[in-house]
Design a protein around this motif. Structure first.
Motif, mmCIF file in Angstrom:
data_model
loop_
_atom_site.group_PDB
_atom_site.id
_atom_site.type_symbol
_atom_site.label_atom_id
_atom_site.label_comp_id
_atom_site.label_asym_id
_atom_site.label_seq_id
_atom_site.Cartn_x
_atom_site.Cartn_y
_atom_site.Cartn_z
ATOM 1 N N PHE A 139 0.920 -1.302 -0.414
ATOM 2 C CA PHE A 139 -0.129 0.104 -0.131
ATOM 3 C C PHE A 139 0.942 0.968 0.114
ATOM 4 N N CYS A 140 2.057 1.471 0.648
ATOM 5 C CA CYS A 140 2.794 2.634 0.685
ATOM 6 C C CYS A 140 3.508 2.917 -0.470
ATOM 7 N N ASN A 141 4.758 1.596 -0.598
ATOM 8 C CA ASN A 141 5.429 1.307 -1.583
ATOM 9 C C ASN A 141 5.007 1.139 -2.784
ATOM 10 N N VAL A 142 3.789 0.756 -3.320
ATOM 11 C CA VAL A 142 2.945 1.252 -4.530
ATOM 12 C C VAL A 142 1.872 1.628 -4.823
ATOM 13 N N LEU A 143 1.079 1.037 -4.144
ATOM 14 C CA LEU A 143 -0.197 1.684 -4.410
ATOM 15 C C LEU A 143 -0.736 3.655 -3.775
ATOM 16 N N SER A 144 0.087 3.919 -3.147
ATOM 17 C CA SER A 144 -0.095 5.041 -2.452
ATOM 18 C C SER A 144 0.610 6.012 -4.095
ATOM 19 N N HIS A 145 1.606 5.872 -4.546
ATOM 20 C CA HIS A 145 1.956 6.527 -4.733
ATOM 21 C C HIS A 145 1.318 6.287 -7.218
ATOM 22 N N LEU A 146 0.500 5.401 -6.819
ATOM 23 C CA LEU A 146 -0.750 5.291 -8.243
ATOM 24 C C LEU A 146 -1.596 6.002 -8.407
ATOM 25 N N ILE A 147 -2.583 6.330 -6.970
ATOM 26 C CA ILE A 147 -3.456 7.605 -7.683
ATOM 27 C C ILE A 147 -3.040 8.625 -6.760
ATOM 28 N N VAL A 148 -2.164 9.255 -6.936
ATOM 29 C CA VAL A 148 -1.885 10.357 -6.805
ATOM 30 C C VAL A 148 -1.362 11.201 -7.797
ATOM 31 N N PHE A 149 -1.124 12.640 -7.795
ATOM 32 C CA PHE A 149 -0.488 13.863 -9.102
ATOM 33 C C PHE A 149 0.660 14.378 -7.700
ATOM 34 N N ARG A 150 0.240 14.145 -7.108
ATOM 35 C CA ARG A 150 1.804 15.023 -6.206
ATOM 36 C C ARG A 150 2.364 14.634 -5.287
ATOM 37 N N GLU A 151 3.311 14.966 -4.918
ATOM 38 C CA GLU A 151 3.997 14.417 -3.371
ATOM 39 C C GLU A 151 4.651 14.223 -2.771
ATOM 40 N N GLU A 152 5.645 15.674 -3.536
ATOM 41 C CA GLU A 152 6.889 16.661 -3.370
ATOM 42 C C GLU A 152 7.558 16.423 -1.663
ATOM 43 N N SER A 153 5.843 16.558 -0.859
ATOM 44 C CA SER A 153 6.038 16.542 0.295
ATOM 45 C C SER A 153 6.142 15.656 1.374
ATOM 46 N N GLY A 154 5.417 14.631 0.576
ATOM 47 C CA GLY A 154 4.779 13.401 1.318
ATOM 48 C C GLY A 154 3.470 12.774 0.409
ATOM 49 N N ASN A 155 2.700 11.861 0.709
ATOM 50 C CA ASN A 155 2.144 10.622 0.262
ATOM 51 C C ASN A 155 0.868 10.856 1.600
ATOM 52 N N PRO A 156 -0.363 11.234 0.264
ATOM 53 C CA PRO A 156 -1.112 12.105 1.836
ATOM 54 C C PRO A 156 -2.391 10.780 2.045
ATOM 55 N N PHE A 157 -2.150 9.713 0.748
ATOM 56 C CA PHE A 157 -2.586 7.959 1.438
ATOM 57 C C PHE A 157 -1.795 7.753 3.215
ATOM 58 N N GLN A 158 -0.585 8.171 3.033
ATOM 59 C CA GLN A 158 0.192 8.186 3.706
ATOM 60 C C GLN A 158 0.796 8.693 5.362
ATOM 61 N N GLN A 159 0.066 9.795 4.692
ATOM 62 C CA GLN A 159 0.207 10.817 5.263
ATOM 63 C C GLN A 159 -0.891 11.469 6.455
ATOM 64 N N LEU A 160 -2.226 11.047 6.020
ATOM 65 C CA LEU A 160 -3.643 11.804 6.286
ATOM 66 C C LEU A 160 -4.633 9.927 6.532
ATOM 67 N N VAL A 161 -4.049 8.965 5.601
ATOM 68 C CA VAL A 161 -5.274 8.333 5.918
ATOM 69 C C VAL A 161 -4.896 6.590 6.607
ATOM 70 N N LEU A 162 -3.774 6.677 6.756
ATOM 71 C CA LEU A 162 -2.577 5.742 7.466
ATOM 72 C C LEU A 162 -3.052 5.669 8.673
ATOM 73 N N PRO A 163 -2.470 6.723 8.940
ATOM 74 C CA PRO A 163 -2.350 6.761 10.492
ATOM 75 C C PRO A 163 -3.450 6.237 11.335
ATOM 76 N N LEU A 164 -4.932 6.894 10.449
ATOM 77 C CA LEU A 164 -5.845 6.626 11.151
ATOM 78 C C LEU A 164 -6.263 4.771 11.440
ATOM 79 N N SER A 165 -5.422 4.355 10.516
ATOM 80 C CA SER A 165 -5.401 2.759 10.770
ATOM 81 C C SER A 165 -5.362 1.997 12.585
ATOM 82 N N HIS A 166 -4.611 2.888 12.502
ATOM 83 C CA HIS A 166 -4.059 2.301 14.218
ATOM 84 C C HIS A 166 -5.144 2.763 15.353
ATOM 85 N N ARG A 167 -5.913 2.621 14.872
ATOM 86 C CA ARG A 167 -7.065 2.725 15.690
ATOM 87 C C ARG A 167 -8.575 2.249 15.171
#
Length: 538
Positions: A139-167
């Motif tokens: 999810f982090c190394n492949v998928l999250s990069h295939l579904i966004v246009f821009r991530e020069e400071s980070g991928n929003p799926f990793q930054q905003l969605v993945l942390p929610l999965s902890h709870r």
């Protein structure tokens, strides 16, 4: 949120089921059509609460201690370039792929998990099972990069969605389902099937909905968004599930009184994108209201520098941010046209006249807006015949990526013309203005692929233009673009769209230029129905 809103969103009026009465389902009893949405509980006359939520082994064909993931790299030496992904906490380096999609895979990289502490083995804070850690890695190394246009400071799926999965177990299971489904399509063996994780995500979403007002709305939206991506990826032919998910999400967004956050803004942008794409794909009206012209601004990744060369690029819409209000209105035209035709058939003269005036006024306004629209380019950058140049001379930072993003947006504009002329106005497929814009769209699709930039949103404009390709040149362009995005994205809906296109071409070749069938604007929908699929071109 008003009391009972989520109750209505959950069961559409059906009787609640007691969780104690839920029955365990075995793997042999579950088919793909049984994976239901709590948003659309009437689908197939079953409720998602029929699935067990009490057993980790329910529906699972696994040995939890084993893994059979095959991570192989066999990249073409002609393309040795690397894709370097960065965010505020991890660096992911993935080698670009050029092999066939059933074998394509990026090897997992030994990177730190996206949390404050470095944990070994990698992603062990998500699960103690190696196969599930591999899914997070994918999810982090492949998928999250295939579904966004821009991530020069980070991928929003990793930054905003993945942390929610902890709870949130539903979010975690939806991530597992999405990653597993993507790997399955690519022919990579998995010990736990995506269908199993999807079932558990649906069960968890049903439990969240049961909590009514006592649930984090961002958690709900994130779980639903991931399930939308899953349904679009697997394309099991029941696209009404996507529609049900969107209805629920938009209901939550419209009723929420909570203050906006980066996560909520990102999720809202994602839902509105799929609302329009779903409407264009299925011929239905969009569920949300059209944004006012000029009200959408590019949504950047967190901590993106203001002076970034990608500052005019939206994370999910690319350079089409200002085009999206036009696309939204375009997606509503077919529904309006159908209402107008229905009123005429029913001899409702007054209603028909009012609808016809609205239809003609709106369609002409959209045509004018498409004619006048231009992508918003970075400062000191100009486009000449689709080629970006620096107005002050010198090199343009991120030029290849920007070139690809530009052509993605231009493909949307030209395919919007094709959709307007063919589906809305009913022009013949071989009419000059249709062929002109279909060719331009296909050229832009190939340019997007050639420059190896983001391709996650390219399927709709490619499909619309390819449907009208009649010349050998245009069909070659379409095939090249399909091969490119299929190798890069590796998703079921791309392969199914290509099968539909091939059948449409076969039928177009079998009819003469003066045949009434050449004006058939619904040929691809008929082919899709005959194949038993209903694709959302996202």
């Amino acid at each position: 949120m008003p009391s009972g809103l989520l109750h209505n969103y959950r069961d559409s009026g059906e009787t609640d089921l007691n969780y104690d009465q839920w029955q365990d389902a075995t793997a042999g009893e579950v088919s793909e059509s049984d994976c239901l949405s709590p948003i659309d509980a009437k689908f197939n006359a079953m409720s998602p609460m029929n699935f067990s939520t009490t057993s980790d082994s329910a529906l699972s064909p696994i040995d939890a201690s084993s893994t059979i993931y095959d991570y192989g790299i066999d990249d073409d030496d002609d393309h040795p370039d690397y894709l370097v992904r960065r965010n505020s906490s991890i660096s992911v380096v993935s080698q670009a792929r050029s092999l066939q999609p059933d074998l394509a895979m990026i090897a997992p990289c030994p990177v730190g998990s996206p949390t404050l502490e470095f944990v070994l083995p990698v992603f062990s804070e998500f699960s103690d099972r190696p196969n599930r850690r591999a899914l997070v890695d994918h999810f982090c190394n492949v998928l999250s990069h295939l579904i966004v246009f821009r991530e020069e400071s980070g991928n929003p799926f990793q930054q905003l969605v993945l942390p929610l999965s902890h709870r949130s177990a539903p979010i975690m299971n939806a991530i597992y389902a999405l990653a597993s489904a993507h790997m399955e399509y690519r022919g990579i063996g998995t010990t736990e099937k995506s269908l199993y994780f999807h079932n558990r995500a649906i069960q968890g979403l049903a439990r969240l909905i049961e909590q009514d007002g006592n649930v984090d709305k961002i958690e709900l939206l994130a779980a639903i968004m991931l399930l939308v991506y899953y349904e679009v990826l697997v394309q099991r032919g029941r696209s009404s599930i996507v529609d049900g998910h969107l209805k629920g999400a938009l209901t939550i967004m419209s009723s929420s009184q909570e203050e906006s956050s980066p996560a909520s803004l990102f999720l809202e942008r994602a839902f509105r994108f799929y609302d329009v794409i779903t409407a264009l794909s299925l011929g239905s009206a969009p569920l949300s209201t059209a944004p006012a012209a000029g009200c959408l601004i590019p949504f950047p990744p967190m901590d993106a520098p203001v002076t970034s060369p990608l500052s005019n690029v939206d994370t999910l819409l690319g350079m089409a941010t200002t085009l999206w209000p036009i696309m939204h209105r375009l997606s509503n035209l077919l529904s309006l046209k159908n209402d107008m035709d229905r009123a005429a058939r029913d001899n409702e003269t007054s209603k028909s006249a009012v609808l016809r005036m609205e239809f003609e006024t709106t369609s002409r306004a959209i045509e004018t807006a498409l004619t006048q629209w231009e992508p918003c380019l970075p400062p000191n950058v100009v486009a000449e015949d689709g080629v970006l140049r620096c107005s002050r001379g010198g090199e343009i930072p991120e030029r290849l990526q920007l070139q690809s993003i530009l052509h993605n947006a231009l493909a949307y504009r030209h395919s919007a013309f094709v959709y307007l002329y063919r589906t809305i106005y009913g022009y013949s497929a071989r009419r000059e203005v249709v062929q002109k814009h279909a060719h331009a769209a296909l050229v832009s699709c190939v340019e997007t692929v050639t420059h190896r930039g983001p391709m996650g949103a390219l399927l709709w404009p490619l499909f619309v233009a390819a449907c009208e390709a009649v010349s050998a040149e245009d069909r070659t362009l379409a095939q090249a673009a399909f091969v490119g995005i299929d190798q890069r994205q590796g998703m079921t809906n791309i392969g199914q769209a290509w099968k539909i296109i091939q059948e449409v071409w076969k039928r177009l070749d079998a009819i003469s230029d003066d045949s009434p069938e050449v004006k058939d604007t619904d040929m691809w929908r008929k082919v899709s129905a005959e194949m038993g699929v209903n694709i959302v071109f996202g």
